[in-house]
Design a protein around this motif. Structure first.
Motif, PDB file in Angstrom:
ATOM      1  N   UNK A   1       4.293 -63.166 -18.738  1.00 13.91           N
ATOM      2  CA  UNK A   1       4.054 -63.347 -17.306  1.00 13.91           C
ATOM      3  C   UNK A   1       4.781 -64.579 -16.760  1.00 13.91           C
ATOM      4  N   UNK A   2       4.739 -65.680 -17.506  1.00 17.08           N
ATOM      5  CA  UNK A   2       5.231 -66.940 -16.944  1.00 17.08           C
ATOM      6  C   UNK A   2       6.674 -67.242 -17.326  1.00 17.08           C
ATOM      7  N   UNK A   3       7.102 -66.761 -18.485  1.00 13.18           N
ATOM      8  CA  UNK A   3       8.420 -67.174 -18.970  1.00 13.18           C
ATOM      9  C   UNK A   3       9.416 -66.014 -18.996  1.00 13.18           C
ATOM     10  N   UNK A  11       0.644 -64.357 -21.463  1.00 12.83           N
ATOM     11  CA  UNK A  11       1.058 -65.506 -20.643  1.00 12.83           C
ATOM     12  C   UNK A  11       2.560 -65.760 -20.811  1.00 12.83           C
ATOM     13  N   UNK A  55       7.827 -70.870 -25.747  1.00 14.69           N
ATOM     14  CA  UNK A  55       6.558 -70.626 -25.074  1.00 14.69           C
ATOM     15  C   UNK A  55       5.429 -70.497 -26.093  1.00 14.69           C
ATOM     16  N   UNK A  87       9.684 -63.415 -15.382  1.00 16.15           N
ATOM     17  CA  UNK A  87      10.371 -63.994 -14.224  1.00 16.15           C
ATOM     18  C   UNK A  87      11.882 -64.079 -14.428  1.00 16.15           C
ATOM     19  N   UNK A  88      12.296 -64.413 -15.639  1.00 17.11           N
ATOM     20  CA  UNK A  88      13.736 -64.511 -15.882  1.00 17.11           C
ATOM     21  C   UNK A  88      14.378 -63.132 -16.003  1.00 17.11           C
TER      22      UNK A  88
END
Ligand SMILES: Nc1ncnc2c1ncn2[C@@H]1O[C@H](COP(=O)(O)OP(=O)(O)OP(=O)(O)O)[C@@H](O)[C@H]1O
Ligand SMILES: [Mg+2]
Lengths: 344, 244
Positions: free
Chosen positions: A257-259, A254, A245, A262-263
């Protein structure tokens, strides 16, 4: 028949076990059904109405039902509570309507809704009569505490977990200190401190609501647990994910938040729900600082002279309601897990 | 004059007491293709990871596309935008579909509108020949396919430089070729590339310059013809005799 044969009577030992279980069920179930339903009394004015029957005295629940739900909340204002919960239900239903942006609904639930609910519950503006939080009680109070606790402790816990893994020494030390301090004391003492000791430290005249203090205490307490659950998830995500990322130019927030989140959160759904369920049941501890949540009010009602001897019914009812809520949370989490499964 | 894309001057790096990179000096011009090889633990990964600041260097200067890498986060992010990196273990984002993997950085970092990002993603998937897999998740693809997706993901940012850290060493032999083909194509189009790899066939066809590293130093840096025919240092000779 084939199923029976394969699963219950596959070997002599298995058949024996099956028969034994059936026999035990045969012994246990009829008296339970008798007590719960067949011999039960469903309505009446006092314990005396239940005397003729052997079974449970549900008349007690029936007579006090309103109080169990709303506590001492004035009956002419109870529509406000109903309205707030219906509103929440409608918002939640939005999640299941295809085409509606989920993030919008989440924002609605998190920002304007709590304000509207607060105004409806406590009044004092919009021409609503003011109702002191001391009058709140019953299942309503339980749901308020659990709802606020869950929505506040979850994001706070995530921030604490990130803080604990931060490269910045100050942030890391603060997070570790907070988590270890809070985890090291029982919730009861946090609640005591929030309700009894905090006012001693505050300057004269500054006095904020007891419920609010309890809410803050519970949220902070559960946030510390949540932080450790989330941290477990963060640790399970390979370093390569952050590196990939970052090498694409995503910044720290970011990337999280995005990578990463979520996992990580997907991995810890069972642990998060576990914490939510614990929180839901821990709300009963507000009893010791003089607030009557669902369990508290049921317990108080059993000491009513008119209804002496109905404690068992009260607790069975209580347990059933708590179980219903906790079990729903558990099922909901299973369905989310299934939906998020991308096969890795 | 050709522009310098990467310049490393007197770079030193330590892990605690361990001196991983010793006085690295390296210049990469625009469109140049470098292949780095050397024994395990010699610092190859560490060196190329310094170029996009996944690792910090302690001494010396690294200048990428005119921007010096310092603690300044803005500089670091600006450099990372222009430098794509491909990892040994692909590092695709398993919770996102292939298409979402590709669209992520353009939409969030370049602020590209979704439609445009999607077109670009599909274009690059087409180029690595897996457009038909766009809606699958990474876990449903073979290793070779995943690595090609990773390359496409890097290309979606339209980087000026691509770094490859042993892109084929986690792959089964039959998948290595499909990835090398994509990389060769990229090299022929003039992408500036640094590849850490032990695929010497690939190195011979695409490299402008071979680099041999040992114990944190660049031991040899010469065109492939010279590098393979008559390497200057003994260590290079020994290494080549072992792997060829
Ligand atoms: N985070 C770290 N902390 C301490 N030592 C490290 C760290 N990362 C790498 N090293 C050491 O630095 C040296 C160089 O590592 P590097 O990964 O750059 O080697 P490499 O040339 O890429 O090897 P390989 O071919 O095995 O990938 C190794 O000896 C390794 O043990
Ligand atoms: Mg390496």
């Amino acid at each position: 028949m084939v199923w029976l044969r394969r699963n219950l009577f596959s070997t002599p030992f298995n058949s024996g076990l099956t028969l034994l279980t059936l026999y035990l069920l045969w012994l246990a179930i009829p008296p339970i059904v008798d007590w719960l339903f067949l011999q039960a009394t469903w309505s009446g004015e006092s314990r005396a109405a239940c005397e003729p029957n052997e079974g449970a005295c549900w008349a007690f629940i029936d007579a006090r039902f309103n109080q169990f739900i709303y506590g001492l909340y004035p009956s002419e204002a109870q529509w406000r509570v109903d309205l707030a919960f219906i509103l929440l239900g409608v918002l939640f239903a939005g999640f299941f309507i295809p085409g509606v942006r989920r993030s919008w609904i989440a924002v609605l639930i998190l920002i304007p809704y709590p304000l509207v609910a607060w105004i409806l519950f406590s009044g004092g503006s919009w021409g609503l009569e003011e109702i002191d939080t001391a009058q709140w009680g019953g299942l309503f109070l339980t749901l308020v505490i659990a709802g606020v606790g869950i929505t506040a402790s979850f994001p706070l816990g995530i921030l604490l977990a990130l803080g604990r893994r931060s490269n910045l020494l100050v942030i890391r030390s603060i997070s570790i200190g907070f988590i270890e301090l809070i985890r090291g004391v029982p919730l009861i003492s946090v609640l005591f401190m929030a309700s009894v000791m905090l006012p001693l430290f505050l300057p004269e005249g500054v006095n904020f609501d007891k419920l609010l203090r309890a809410l803050i205490g519970i949220s902070l307490f559960q946030a510390a647990y949540m932080a450790e659950v989330v941290r477990g998830g963060l640790q399970a995500i390979p370093k390569g994910q952050t590196e990939a990322a970052e090498s694409l130019g995503l910044g720290y927030w970011r990337t999280m938040q995005l990578i990463i989140l979520p996992q990580a959160l997907k991995l810890v759904i069972p642990g998060v729900v576990n914490t939510f369920i614990a929180l839901f049941k821990d709300t009963t501890l507000v009893l010791i600082i003089g607030m009557f949540d669902f369990l508290g009010i049921v317990q108080a009602a059993t000491t009513d002279p008119n209804w002496l001897g109905t404690a068992v019914e009260g607790y069975v009812f209580c347990a059933a309601v708590y179980w219903l809520f906790c079990f729903s949370m558990s099922r909901y989490s299973v369905s989310i897990e299934r939906k998020l499964d991308t096969g890795h | 004059m050709e522009t310098k894309m990467i310049e490393m001057k007197g770079v030193n790096k330590w892990y605690g007491d361990f001196h991983v990179l010793k006085d690295i000096n390296l210049t990469v011009k625009k469109g140049e293709r470098l292949v780095v090889c050397g024994p395990s633990g010699s610092g190859k990964s560490t060196m190329i990871r310094c170029i996009n600041r996944l690792e910090e260097h302690q001494e010396g200067q690294i200048i990428v596309d005119g921007i010096e890498l310092t603690d300044d986060l803005n500089h670091i992010e600006n450099v990372r935008r222009e430098v794509g990196m491909i990892f040994q273990h692909f590092n695709l984002f398993p919770h996102l579909t292939i298409l979402e993997n590709l669209m992520l950085a353009p939409t969030w970092v370049r602020k590209m509108p979704r439609r445009e990002a999607e077109e670009k993603a599909l274009y690059y998937l087409e180029r690595v020949k897996i457009a038909d897999q766009a809606l699958k998740f990474p876990g449903q693809l073979s290793g070779g396919q995943q690595q090609r997706v990773a390359i496409a993901r890097g290309l979606c940012m339209e980087p000026k430089i691509m770094l490859f850290d042993e892109p084929t060493s986690a792959l089964d032999p039959e998948m290595i070729k499909e990835v090398l083909d994509v990389m060769t194509e990229l090299a022929e189009e003039g992408m500036t590339m640094i590849c850490v790899t032990h695929e010497m066939g690939f190195a011979k066809t695409v490299a402008d310059c071979m680099i041999f590293m040992d114990q944190g130093q660049i031991v040899e840096c010469s065109p492939p013809a010279e590098f393979f025919e008559n390497p200057k240092s003994e260590r290079t000779q020994l290494f080549l005799s072992q792997i060829l």
